[in-house]
Design a protein around this motif. Structure first.
Motif, short mmCIF file in Angstrom:
data_model
loop_
_atom_site.label_atom_id
_atom_site.label_comp_id
_atom_site.label_asym_id
_atom_site.label_seq_id
_atom_site.Cartn_x
_atom_site.Cartn_y
_atom_site.Cartn_z
N GLN A 152 0.83 -1.21 0.00
CA GLN A 152 0.00 0.00 0.00
C GLN A 152 0.86 1.26 0.00
OE1 GLN A 152 -3.42 0.08 -0.31
NE2 GLN A 152 -2.85 2.19 -0.72
N TYR A 160 1.77 10.76 -4.24
CA TYR A 160 1.76 11.85 -3.25
C TYR A 160 3.02 12.70 -3.39
CZ TYR A 160 -1.97 9.00 -1.33
OH TYR A 160 -3.13 8.26 -1.18
N GLY A 189 -7.74 7.31 7.23
CA GLY A 189 -7.26 6.12 6.54
C GLY A 189 -5.89 6.41 5.94
N GLY A 191 -2.91 5.34 6.29
CA GLY A 191 -1.93 4.31 5.95
C GLY A 191 -0.56 4.67 6.48
N ASP A 212 -5.67 6.07 11.36
CA ASP A 212 -5.85 4.77 10.70
C ASP A 212 -6.06 3.75 11.82
OD1 ASP A 212 -4.87 3.75 7.61
OD2 ASP A 212 -5.14 2.20 9.15
N ASN A 213 -6.85 2.71 11.55
CA ASN A 213 -7.05 1.72 12.61
C ASN A 213 -6.04 0.57 12.54
OD1 ASN A 213 -8.03 0.35 10.46
ND2 ASN A 213 -10.04 -0.13 11.33
N ASP A 214 -5.05 0.68 11.64
CA ASP A 214 -4.05 -0.37 11.51
C ASP A 214 -2.75 0.06 12.19
OD1 ASP A 214 -3.00 -2.88 10.29
OD2 ASP A 214 -1.69 -1.45 9.26
N SER A 217 0.54 0.30 10.09
CA SER A 217 0.57 1.48 9.21
C SER A 217 0.95 2.73 10.00
CB SER A 217 -0.81 1.70 8.57
OG SER A 217 -1.18 0.59 7.80
N ARG A 239 -6.78 5.02 15.25
CA ARG A 239 -8.15 5.32 15.65
C ARG A 239 -9.12 4.94 14.52
NH1 ARG A 239 -9.79 11.28 17.80
NH2 ARG A 239 -7.95 11.02 19.10
N ASP A 240 -10.26 4.39 14.91
CA ASP A 240 -11.28 4.12 13.91
C ASP A 240 -11.80 5.46 13.38
OD1 ASP A 240 -13.16 1.66 12.98
OD2 ASP A 240 -14.25 3.55 12.98
N ILE A 241 -12.02 5.52 12.08
CA ILE A 241 -12.42 6.76 11.44
C ILE A 241 -13.67 7.35 12.08
CG2 ILE A 241 -13.44 7.67 9.29
CD1 ILE A 241 -10.29 7.06 9.62
N PHE A 257 -7.88 9.64 1.32
CA PHE A 257 -7.10 9.24 0.15
C PHE A 257 -7.21 7.73 -0.05
CE2 PHE A 257 -4.93 13.32 0.97
CZ PHE A 257 -4.98 13.85 -0.31
N GLU A 258 -7.87 7.36 -1.08
CA GLU A 258 -8.07 5.96 -1.50
C GLU A 258 -8.42 5.04 -0.34
OE1 GLU A 258 -5.09 3.39 -2.94
OE2 GLU A 258 -6.43 2.53 -4.43
N CYS A 259 -9.42 5.38 0.42
CA CYS A 259 -9.78 4.51 1.54
C CYS A 259 -11.28 4.41 1.78
CB CYS A 259 -9.08 4.96 2.81
SG CYS A 259 -9.40 6.68 3.26
N ASP A 262 -12.98 1.22 1.22
CA ASP A 262 -12.54 0.10 2.07
C ASP A 262 -13.31 0.03 3.39
OD1 ASP A 262 -10.28 -1.03 0.67
OD2 ASP A 262 -9.22 0.83 1.11
N PHE A 263 -13.93 1.15 3.76
CA PHE A 263 -14.48 1.23 5.11
C PHE A 263 -15.74 0.38 5.25
CE2 PHE A 263 -12.64 5.76 5.75
CZ PHE A 263 -11.38 5.21 5.95
C1 LIG Z 1 -6.21 1.41 0.60
S1 LIG Z 1 -5.51 1.90 2.14
C2 LIG Z 1 -5.08 3.59 1.80
C3 LIG Z 1 -4.01 4.09 2.73
C4 LIG Z 1 -3.46 5.48 2.39
N1 LIG Z 1 -4.48 6.51 2.42
C5 LIG Z 1 -2.76 5.46 1.06
O1 LIG Z 1 -3.22 6.11 0.12
O2 LIG Z 1 -1.75 4.77 0.93
C6 LIG Z 1 -6.91 2.01 3.18
C7 LIG Z 1 -6.56 2.33 4.60
O3 LIG Z 1 -7.78 2.46 5.35
C8 LIG Z 1 -7.55 1.96 6.65
N2 LIG Z 1 -8.85 1.66 7.27
C9 LIG Z 1 -9.78 0.76 6.86
N3 LIG Z 1 -10.85 0.80 7.68
C10 LIG Z 1 -10.60 1.75 8.61
C11 LIG Z 1 -11.34 2.27 9.73
N4 LIG Z 1 -12.54 1.83 10.03
N5 LIG Z 1 -10.77 3.23 10.48
C12 LIG Z 1 -9.53 3.69 10.18
N6 LIG Z 1 -8.80 3.25 9.13
C13 LIG Z 1 -9.32 2.29 8.36
C14 LIG Z 1 -6.66 0.74 6.41
O4 LIG Z 1 -5.98 0.35 7.57
C15 LIG Z 1 -5.74 1.26 5.31
O5 LIG Z 1 -4.56 1.82 5.83
#
Ligand SMILES: C[S@@+](CC[C@H](N)C(=O)[O-])C[C@H]1O[C@@H](n2cnc3c(N)ncnc32)[C@H](O)[C@@H]1O
Length: 364
Positions: A152, A160, A189, A191, A212-214, A217, A239-241, A257-259, A262-263
């Protein structure tokens, strides 16, 4: 149509499909060899040393000589290295043209190392993914292993580093002025944090909170911010979004940004972003450039996005039982619908042309 006609037509289609699948298998096999070269620093070692034999490479890296001979041979046959003869044991190898840009410089606009990390990442999670088709369960991001974060980070950092400040910010009316004045930005998110870091590097009065919740990352994001000299103005938190508004900080700009696709709970994420906005603030979403309407069969970009949705985004977003994950094929109509449910009054598609991404501005 006669039986013979049908047979002829089918075999032509089948032959084309075999060719396509062979090409895909070849690509996958080569990507694995590229990833091995990348994680073991082999391209870097050869690039630094210049023309190198297998024995010299083994001495330099401490890796197994027999495996290196095999790897070097594969790279030469694939055209990723050059060899100055035909003896794989004793002749010298060098980087082929283009390798420095695509595999050695992670901020180069041509850097493509992230593509090679996708396969081992999916490999980690694959048994769970197979089972998930039976159970409907999600497959957490963490199940994709460290390679997922590596992939990722590597995939998006070049954009960026090269486009965010130079092309994208100027294309959003008023954004440059807001950032220049010293805005508070939340990057959701985030990352490995490169979007937040590039904003802070370009705008010395800006403060960015990346969420980000990971955990992996965020660990990488903190390290990246420190290395780039912006750790005093960029803060990263696990932290969860949906909990960002809890911090109480009003943000002038909130970015996804690209996330968003995914949520598990995109409407709640957008609602949290709206609630965290300062008066006059806006939300910027960069997400996949899925066709506005399904086109099947699609072009290579749409095929890649749709496949990624199956093996990556949708399973990761289904981690919560009541998940409403969109998956990779986030089309503009769907984004408008999600934004409307989250209480946004306006959704503008921004004039930024990118093969993979579409950009939106959301205002309450
Ligand atoms: C596709 S990645 C994009 C990461 C970064 N924005 C980038 O462009 O490289 C999606 C990110 O969303 C995060 N994510 C997914 N669900 C989430 C949530 N509920 N709360 C916080 N982060 C979350 C993932 O951990 C991941 O890092």
């Amino acid at each position: 149509m006669t039986t013979t006609d049908t047979a002829t037509t089918d075999s032509a289609a089948a032959e084309a499909l075999v060719g396509r699948m062979f090409g895909a298998a070849l690509g996958a096999a080569e990507l694995y060899t590229i990833y091995l070269g990348d994680i073991h620093g082999l391209y870097r070692a050869i690039g630094d040393a210049g023309p190198t034999t297998a024995t010299e490479l083994a001495d330099r890296t401490g890796l197994d000589h027999r495996y290196l001979v095999e790897w070097l041979q594969s790279q030469a046959i694939s055209g990723l290295l050059t060899i100055d003869g035909t003896d794989v044991w004793t002749d010298r190898y060098e980087l082929a043209p283009g390798i420095r840009e695509t595999l050695l410089d992670p901020a180069n606009p041509f850097f493509a190392g992230g593509l090679a990390a996708i396969l081992p990442a999916v490999g980690h999670a694959f048994p769970q993914l197979v089972e998930a088709f039976r159970t409907g369960a999600g497959v957490p991001y963490a199940a994709y292993g460290q390679e997922a974060v590596i992939a990722q980070e590597a995939l998006n950092r070049p954009a960026y580093a090269n486009s965010l400040i130079a092309e994208w910010v100027p294309a959003v009316p008023g954004l440059h002025d807001v950032l220049s004045r010293g805005a508070r930005v939340a990057d959701l998110g985030t990352g490995a944090g490169w979007s937040a870091i590039e904003l802070a590097k370009a705008y010395p009065a800006v403060r960015v909170d990346g969420y980000d919740n990971d955990e992996d990352s965020i660990t990488r994001a903190r390290r990246n911010a420190a290395e780039q000299g912006v750790a005093d103005r960029v803060d990263f938190e696990v932290r969860d979004i949906t909990a960002i508004a809890a911090g109480g900080t009003p943000y002038d700009v909130v970015t996804f940004f690209e996330c968003l696709h995914d949520f598990a709970h995109p409407v709640e994420a957008l609602t949290a972003a709206r609630e965290a906005l300062a008066p006059g603030g806006s939300v910027i979403v960069m997400d996949e450039r899925a066709d506005e309407v399904l086109a099947a069969p699609g072009d290579e970009v749409q095929r890649f996005l749709a496949a990624a949705s199956v093996i990556w985004c949708t399973p990761q977003g289904r981690v919560d039982e009541d998940s409403e994950v969109v998956g990779t094929m986030l089309r503009p109509d769907r984004l408008r619908q999600l934004a409307g449910r989250a209480g946004f009054g306006t959704v503008d598609v921004l004039p930024i042309d990118h093969p993979f991404w579409r950009f939106y501005r959301l205002t309450p």
